[in-house]
Write an enzyme that holds these catalytic residues in place. Structure first.
Site, PDB file in Angstrom:
ATOM      1  N   HIS A  60      -2.378   0.471   8.623  1.00  0.00           N
ATOM      2  CA  HIS A  60      -3.204  -0.382   7.747  1.00  0.00           C
ATOM      3  C   HIS A  60      -2.297  -0.869   6.619  1.00  0.00           C
ATOM      4  O   HIS A  60      -2.254  -0.312   5.530  1.00  0.00           O
ATOM      5  CB  HIS A  60      -4.385   0.416   7.190  1.00  0.00           C
ATOM      6  CG  HIS A  60      -5.148  -0.343   6.142  1.00  0.00           C
ATOM      7  ND1 HIS A  60      -5.828  -1.511   6.396  1.00  0.00           N
ATOM      8  CD2 HIS A  60      -5.323  -0.102   4.819  1.00  0.00           C
ATOM      9  CE1 HIS A  60      -6.388  -1.947   5.282  1.00  0.00           C
ATOM     10  NE2 HIS A  60      -6.087  -1.115   4.309  1.00  0.00           N
TER      11      HIS A  60
ATOM     12  N   ARG B 253       0.829  -1.218   0.000  1.00  0.00           N
ATOM     13  CA  ARG B 253       0.000   0.000   0.000  1.00  0.00           C
ATOM     14  C   ARG B 253       0.858   1.260   0.000  1.00  0.00           C
ATOM     15  O   ARG B 253       0.495   2.271  -0.583  1.00  0.00           O
ATOM     16  CB  ARG B 253      -0.955  -0.026   1.187  1.00  0.00           C
ATOM     17  CG  ARG B 253      -1.957  -1.176   1.127  1.00  0.00           C
ATOM     18  CD  ARG B 253      -2.828  -1.184   2.341  1.00  0.00           C
ATOM     19  NE  ARG B 253      -3.729  -2.334   2.415  1.00  0.00           N
ATOM     20  CZ  ARG B 253      -3.500  -3.429   3.131  1.00  0.00           C
ATOM     21  NH1 ARG B 253      -2.384  -3.546   3.834  1.00  0.00           N
ATOM     22  NH2 ARG B 253      -4.373  -4.407   3.165  1.00  0.00           N
TER      23      ARG B 253
ATOM     24  N   ASN C 171      -0.723   8.882  -4.579  1.00  0.00           N
ATOM     25  CA  ASN C 171      -1.935   9.360  -3.896  1.00  0.00           C
ATOM     26  C   ASN C 171      -1.694  10.492  -2.909  1.00  0.00           C
ATOM     27  O   ASN C 171      -2.618  11.266  -2.623  1.00  0.00           O
ATOM     28  CB  ASN C 171      -2.604   8.198  -3.134  1.00  0.00           C
ATOM     29  CG  ASN C 171      -3.294   7.209  -4.072  1.00  0.00           C
ATOM     30  OD1 ASN C 171      -3.615   7.565  -5.200  1.00  0.00           O
ATOM     31  ND2 ASN C 171      -3.499   5.999  -3.599  1.00  0.00           N
TER      32      ASN C 171
ATOM     33  N   ASP D  85      -9.653  -4.302   8.938  1.00  0.00           N
ATOM     34  CA  ASP D  85      -8.695  -5.254   9.521  1.00  0.00           C
ATOM     35  C   ASP D  85      -9.270  -5.878  10.791  1.00  0.00           C
ATOM     36  O   ASP D  85      -9.122  -7.076  11.029  1.00  0.00           O
ATOM     37  CB  ASP D  85      -7.374  -4.536   9.828  1.00  0.00           C
ATOM     38  CG  ASP D  85      -6.869  -3.763   8.633  1.00  0.00           C
ATOM     39  OD1 ASP D  85      -6.554  -4.397   7.622  1.00  0.00           O
ATOM     40  OD2 ASP D  85      -6.820  -2.515   8.685  1.00  0.00           O
TER      41      ASP D  85
HETATM   42  N1  LIG Z   1      -8.386   1.536   4.460  1.00  0.00           N
HETATM   43  C1  LIG Z   1      -8.911   0.443   3.937  1.00  0.00           C
HETATM   44  O1  LIG Z   1      -9.219  -0.512   4.684  1.00  0.00           O
HETATM   45  C2  LIG Z   1      -9.170   0.327   2.470  1.00  0.00           C
HETATM   46  C3  LIG Z   1      -9.896  -0.765   1.994  1.00  0.00           C
HETATM   47  C4  LIG Z   1     -10.126  -0.880   0.627  1.00  0.00           C
HETATM   48  C5  LIG Z   1      -9.619   0.070  -0.257  1.00  0.00           C
HETATM   49  N2  LIG Z   1      -8.911   1.120   0.248  1.00  0.00           N
HETATM   50  C6  LIG Z   1      -8.395   2.162  -0.653  1.00  0.00           C
HETATM   51  O2  LIG Z   1      -9.479   3.010  -1.042  1.00  0.00           O
HETATM   52  C7  LIG Z   1      -9.121   3.680  -2.255  1.00  0.00           C
HETATM   53  C8  LIG Z   1     -10.282   3.636  -3.243  1.00  0.00           C
HETATM   54  O3  LIG Z   1     -10.513   2.304  -3.630  1.00  0.00           O
HETATM   55  P1  LIG Z   1     -11.575   1.952  -4.789  1.00  0.00           P
HETATM   56  O4  LIG Z   1     -11.559   0.477  -4.903  1.00  0.00           O
HETATM   57  O5  LIG Z   1     -12.841   2.652  -4.579  1.00  0.00           O
HETATM   58  O6  LIG Z   1     -10.810   2.554  -6.042  1.00  0.00           O
HETATM   59  P2  LIG Z   1     -11.424   2.933  -7.487  1.00  0.00           P
HETATM   60  O7  LIG Z   1     -10.272   3.103  -8.404  1.00  0.00           O
HETATM   61  O8  LIG Z   1     -12.520   1.987  -7.850  1.00  0.00           O
HETATM   62  O9  LIG Z   1     -12.090   4.330  -7.194  1.00  0.00           O
HETATM   63  C9  LIG Z   1     -11.341   5.431  -6.810  1.00  0.00           C
HETATM   64  C10 LIG Z   1     -12.058   6.650  -7.312  1.00  0.00           C
HETATM   65  O10 LIG Z   1     -11.340   7.787  -6.811  1.00  0.00           O
HETATM   66  C11 LIG Z   1     -11.402   8.759  -7.820  1.00  0.00           C
HETATM   67  N3  LIG Z   1     -10.342   9.730  -7.586  1.00  0.00           N
HETATM   68  C12 LIG Z   1      -9.038   9.661  -7.931  1.00  0.00           C
HETATM   69  N4  LIG Z   1      -8.407  10.798  -7.574  1.00  0.00           N
HETATM   70  C13 LIG Z   1      -9.328  11.583  -6.980  1.00  0.00           C
HETATM   71  C14 LIG Z   1      -9.299  12.883  -6.427  1.00  0.00           C
HETATM   72  N5  LIG Z   1      -8.173  13.606  -6.413  1.00  0.00           N
HETATM   73  N6  LIG Z   1     -10.434  13.401  -5.930  1.00  0.00           N
HETATM   74  C15 LIG Z   1     -11.581  12.693  -5.946  1.00  0.00           C
HETATM   75  N7  LIG Z   1     -11.680  11.451  -6.481  1.00  0.00           N
HETATM   76  C16 LIG Z   1     -10.567  10.915  -6.985  1.00  0.00           C
HETATM   77  C17 LIG Z   1     -11.265   8.005  -9.125  1.00  0.00           C
HETATM   78  O11 LIG Z   1     -11.756   8.748 -10.228  1.00  0.00           O
HETATM   79  C18 LIG Z   1     -12.100   6.768  -8.829  1.00  0.00           C
HETATM   80  O12 LIG Z   1     -13.450   6.931  -9.255  1.00  0.00           O
HETATM   81  C19 LIG Z   1      -7.839   2.999  -2.737  1.00  0.00           C
HETATM   82  O13 LIG Z   1      -6.718   3.794  -2.375  1.00  0.00           O
HETATM   83  C20 LIG Z   1      -7.834   1.688  -1.965  1.00  0.00           C
HETATM   84  O14 LIG Z   1      -6.534   1.174  -1.824  1.00  0.00           O
HETATM   85  C21 LIG Z   1      -8.682   1.259   1.573  1.00  0.00           C
HETATM   86  O1  LIG Z   2      -5.194  -4.139   0.266  1.00  0.00           O
HETATM   87  C1  LIG Z   2      -5.526  -3.174  -0.428  1.00  0.00           C
HETATM   88  O2  LIG Z   2      -4.751  -2.627  -1.214  1.00  0.00           O
HETATM   89  C2  LIG Z   2      -6.924  -2.631  -0.310  1.00  0.00           C
HETATM   90  C3  LIG Z   2      -7.344  -2.436   1.091  1.00  0.00           C
HETATM   91  O3  LIG Z   2      -6.444  -1.646   1.812  1.00  0.00           O
HETATM   92  C4  LIG Z   2      -7.614  -3.738   1.811  1.00  0.00           C
HETATM   93  O4  LIG Z   2      -7.116  -3.919   2.924  1.00  0.00           O
HETATM   94  O5  LIG Z   2      -8.359  -4.579   1.268  1.00  0.00           O
END
Ligand SMILES: NC(=O)c1ccc[n+]([C@@H]2O[C@H](COP(=O)([O-])OP(=O)(O)OC[C@H]3O[C@@H](n4cnc5c(N)ncnc54)[C@H](O)[C@@H]3O)[C@@H](O)[C@H]2O)c1
Ligand SMILES: O=C(O)C[C@H](O)C(=O)O
Length: 329
Positions: A187, A98, A105, A159
């Site tokens: 995370h 990540r 990002n 998690d």
């Molecule tokens: N913390 C956690 O437990 C956790 C869990 C799952 C995913 N995530 C993270 O969440 C994020 C989003 O995941 P996703 O599957 O929805 O991704 P995705 O690619 O399906 O969607 C991301 C969206 O963000 C938009 N985007 C990009 N830059 C942007 C900006 N500057 N302003 C506004 N929107 C913007 C994109 O156009 C896209 O529609 C990823 O970084 C992923 O790793 C975190």
């Molecule tokens: O693992 C990833 O990159 C997405 C998200 O943070 C997750 O834990 O599923």
């Protein structure tokens, strides 16, 4: 009828957004009597897709959905918001960690932090989901110094839920039997799901699960690697379970925590448990009255736990130093 809460969701046209928005609009996040005004923030090229999502939200005729504002303008998107759910950012692909996303990002969260400080309601609370979420939260927070430290959160609830589910399966009980589960630190693949203080039906996990090698080995690595396992299986990263964890996180921060239990959220470190101040670190958290929370103090940390906590905190320090180097904080 209560007046609406205004909630911004960034990345609203993405995978997580597609699960999350419908849960918010249906009342799952803020309760069955709380209207919600949605501000849906996307980058310009994603606005046509977002428009389709807005059409579907309209088509649900949700009784609690007060209004929907799709926008690529951060000032408009964060104007008067009580909650900012920062999801928008690029997910990792197979083979990446990540933190490899930091340089891609990280910069998103400087402008968003500034826009939240400038436009949001005075009670705004911010939950960062976009990865690497702890350090992205640190970036946003550092760019919004006027917003109190206790209003910033990064999501480790997925998690926690994963860890509870693994322990329940091993013990042959329902996941609701598992309580007091702390995710410490980042995370990331260094996070520490703390089985030593967790309970199953009120008993110490180590009294219920005698397989210490499994607890210290496969259990921890399964939780640490679960995100990668889902990417491998699905071809894209977790979305519905992530959206569910956002709902759980906000619910836990807005309702008192059941007596004796706690939950995991990454918050600003005040130095508790010897964790360096100012890092955004996952701790055991209790919500006291729906707006205030505290870090649960004085949990026993044995030598094994301490070495795991040290490892994940060291990674957070490295990430902090990297974003300092990039000029993001
Ligand atoms: N913390 C956690 O437990 C956790 C869990 C799952 C995913 N995530 C993270 O969440 C994020 C989003 O995941 P996703 O599957 O929805 O991704 P995705 O690619 O399906 O969607 C991301 C969206 O963000 C938009 N985007 C990009 N830059 C942007 C900006 N500057 N302003 C506004 N929107 C913007 C994109 O156009 C896209 O529609 C990823 O970084 C992923 O790793 C975190
Ligand atoms: O693992 C990833 O990159 C997405 C998200 O943070 C997750 O834990 O599923």
């Amino acid at each position: 009828m209560k007046s609406p809460i205004t909630v911004a969701v960034t990345g609203a046209a993405g995978q997580i957004g597609y699960s999350l928005l419908f849960r918010i609009a249906s009342g799952s996040m803020f309760g069955p009597d709380q209207p919600v005004a949605l501000r849906l923030i996307e980058i310009e090229p994603a606005l046509p897709t977002l428009n389709g999502v807005v059409m579907e939200l309209d088509d649900c005729a949700f009784p609690l959905l007060h209004s929907i504002t799709p926008t690529a303008d951060l000032n408009e998107g964060f104007s008067g918001v009580n909650w900012a759910l920062l999801v928008g950012s690029v997910p990792r692909k197979a083979g990446m960690e990540r933190k490899d996303l930091l340089s891609i990002n990280g910069k998103i969260f400087t402008g968003q932090g500034q826009a939240i400080e400038k436009n949001a309601a005075s009670d705004v609370r911010v939950v960062v989901v976009g990865n690497p979420c702890n350090t992205n939260c640190l970036i946003a927070k550092s760019n919004a110094p006027g917003i109190p430290s206790e209003r910033w959160f990064a999501m480790t609830r997925l998690d926690e839920n994963r860890a509870k589910s693994q322990l329940a399966a091993k013990a042959g009980v329902h996941n609701t039997a598992v309580t007091n589960l702390t995710i410490w630190g980042n995370h990331s693949a260094t996070q520490y799901p703390d089985f030593t203080n967790a309970k199953i039906n009120g008993k110490s996990v180590t009294d219920v699960i005698s397989d210490q090698a499994w607890l210290e080995g496969e259990f921890i690595s399964t939780v640490q690697q679960r995100g990668a396992a889902i990417i491998k299986a699905r071809g894209s990263s977790s979305a519905a379970s992530a959206a569910n964890a956002v709902v759980d996180t906000v619910k836990s921060l807005t309702t008192p925590t059941p007596a004796g239990d706690w939950t995991s959220v990454a918050v600003w470190s005040d130095g508790s448990y010897g964790v360096e101040k100012d890092l955004i670190t996952s701790f055991p958290i209790r919500t006291t009255d729906g707006t205030s929370w505290e870090i649960v103090q004085d949990l026993p940390v044995n030598e094994f736990s301490q070495s795991r906590i040290d490892a994940t905190i060291n990674e957070l320090k490295e990430e902090r130093d990297a974003v300092k180097e990039l000029g993001l904080i």
